[in-house]
Scaffold this motif. Structure first.
Motif, short mmCIF file in Angstrom:
data_model
loop_
_atom_site.label_atom_id
_atom_site.label_comp_id
_atom_site.label_asym_id
_atom_site.label_seq_id
_atom_site.Cartn_x
_atom_site.Cartn_y
_atom_site.Cartn_z
N VAL A 79 -11.84 -38.05 18.36
CA VAL A 79 -11.48 -38.65 17.08
C VAL A 79 -10.09 -38.18 16.69
CG1 VAL A 79 -12.18 -39.03 14.68
CG2 VAL A 79 -13.91 -38.44 16.39
N LEU A 80 -9.23 -39.13 16.36
CA LEU A 80 -7.92 -38.85 15.78
C LEU A 80 -8.04 -38.94 14.27
CD1 LEU A 80 -4.77 -38.65 15.72
CD2 LEU A 80 -4.73 -41.13 16.13
N THR A 81 -7.63 -37.89 13.56
CA THR A 81 -7.77 -37.87 12.11
C THR A 81 -6.45 -37.54 11.42
OG1 THR A 81 -8.28 -35.50 11.86
CG2 THR A 81 -10.12 -36.97 12.37
N ARG A 82 -6.35 -38.00 10.19
CA ARG A 82 -5.27 -37.60 9.29
C ARG A 82 -5.91 -36.77 8.20
NH1 ARG A 82 0.38 -38.05 9.46
NH2 ARG A 82 0.18 -40.23 10.14
N ALA A 83 -5.66 -35.47 8.19
CA ALA A 83 -6.28 -34.57 7.22
C ALA A 83 -5.73 -34.83 5.82
CB ALA A 83 -6.05 -33.12 7.63
#
Length: 426
Positions: A79-83
């Protein structure tokens, strides 16, 4: 530790079946390299989960805090996330409790990553934030007193970016992405030189081993032979100004061609008359797809870039796209196309890009032939028992062929690096 054991066991199985690389080395690729299930298992450990950078997406796909994207690195779901603080993270999409997928949708937005099985939830950075009933109920059940949430987060990968592209690595001490790409980074910087936007997606299942496709965009001289559209309509021909650039290690490559720069010669004309890619009988009822704007000012009509082991970036006229290669078992692979434009594009240029997506994609007038050839190859060496590819166009060494597109230099370099990384030099 388990990955190392798996690789060792698989290597032993290969040796037990007398899987030996041909004596010619990187100028040959044995057909069993495309068909052996044990070799496929080793690839997951040593390549995709090894010391490589793997493309996972675009920064713009997770532009806002809380957004995420699911994808794969090899067989591994990630999973690629933007915190919430705007930072980018890539974590393995596998709950630390019972191994369930945490995120199921291709794209989404959330304040936490939530596992539906037992309600374990994680921060967008991958840390465990809550485990349901961890304190038990009415004095019964619950997790042990020594349970430490800090020890049960999602596996975090190393992340780096370049020109809006996001890559991840399982190797914590991996060198910076741009250093890994070396001279080939300039090919990315040339194309992706402005803020990006996504125009659309396309995914195709190729019934062939992932390496048949990985070799394809490294094979700079097939394009003007296989692809009828290129040769017939002049977007790319061997007679035009062109070059091929590799990084120092030979892992990555890009090549380019400049339409309209033909330099006729007797030997070219003799060969061209024998090629199916030069077909004077084919015409376009609507030739508007050939009208392209030289937006970079350098005359390059085609640039194809391949980063080891799973990434392709193309510029074909004004069509720009990434291609992510995902193995789906020893005999199948997925190719995920993401079509790209730029935030400042005019309506006319954006429409041109959309029209030219018909050149490259799962049903593109050019690229449809690539997948077909990969599948034909897989059928031809399906038994994997005898024979090997002959890879000597342009010479027999890693350097022979120079910058000429009329060369298999980039493929020889791929197999050289592959054998090193896979422990198959002995």
């Amino acid at each position: 530790m388990s990955d190392c054991v798996t690789s060792t066991v698989s290597l032993d199985r290969l040796k037990g079946r007398d899987r030996r690389w041909p004596a010619e080395g990187y100028t040959r690729a044995p057909y069993w390299a495309y068909t052996d299930p044990d070799l496929y298992t080793i690839e997951q450990d040593r390549l995709f989960r090894g010391r490589t950078w793997n493309y996972v997406g675009l920064e713009v796909e997770v532009a806002q805090p809380g957004q995420y994207k699911t994808t794969h690195i090899g067989d591994t779901p990630v999973v690629l996330t933007r915190a919430l603080d705007g930072s980018l993270h890539v974590v393995v999409n596998r709950c630390a409790h019972r191994g369930n997928l945490v995120c199921r949708e291709p794209f989404g937005s959330a304040k936490r990553l939530y596992c539906v099985y037992h309600a374990w939830s994680f921060t967008l950075e991958g840390d465990l934030s809550n485990a349901a009933f961890s304190q038990g109920l009415k004095g019964e059940g619950g997790l042990p007193a020594d349970f430490n949430k800090a020890e049960h987060g999602l596996r975090k990968l190393k992340v780096d970016t370049l020109c809006g592209l996001v890559f991840a690595s399982f190797a914590e001490d991996m060198e910076p992405l741009e250093a890994w790409l070396g001279d080939v980074a300039q090919g990315i910087k040339r194309v992706l030189n402005r803020p990006l936007c996504v125009l659309g997606y396309d995914t195709q299942r190729i019934h062939a081993n992932w390496k048949t496709y990985h070799e394809n965009p490294r094979d700079s001289y097939h394009a003007n032979i296989l692809h009828t559209f290129y040769g017939t309509f002049g977007l790319s021909r061997q007679s035009q100004e062109s070059a091929m650039i590799l990084d120092r290690a030979g892992r990555h490559v890009y090549f380019y061609t400049k339409a309209g720069t033909e330099k006729p010669s007797e030997d070219y004309q003799k060969t061209a008359t024998e090629l199916r890619s030069h077909n004077d009988q084919l015409k376009l009822e609507d030739p508007s797809i050939l009208r392209w704007h030289d937006e970079y000012g350098d005359g390059v009509s085609v640039q194809i870039l391949n980063a080891y082991p799973s990434f392709v970036l193309h510029q074909i006229a004004n069509s720009i796209a990434t291609r992510q290669l995902i193995p789906r078992g020893v005999g199948q692979s997925d190719l995920v196309w993401t079509y790209i434009g730029f935030e400042g594009d005019s309506d006319e240029l954006r429409q041109m890009r959309l029209t030219q997506t018909n050149l490259a994609g799962s049903a593109g007038m050019i690229s449809v032939e690539d997948a077909a050839v990969c599948e034909m190859m897989q059928k031809a060496f399906a038994d994997g028992e005898q024979g090997a590819s002959f890879i000597e166009m342009g010479g027999k060494t890693l350097d022979s062929g120079g910058s000429s597109k009329l060369s298999e230099r980039a493929i020889r370099n791929f197999w050289h690096n592959y054998r090193q990384d896979m422990g198959l030099l002995g």
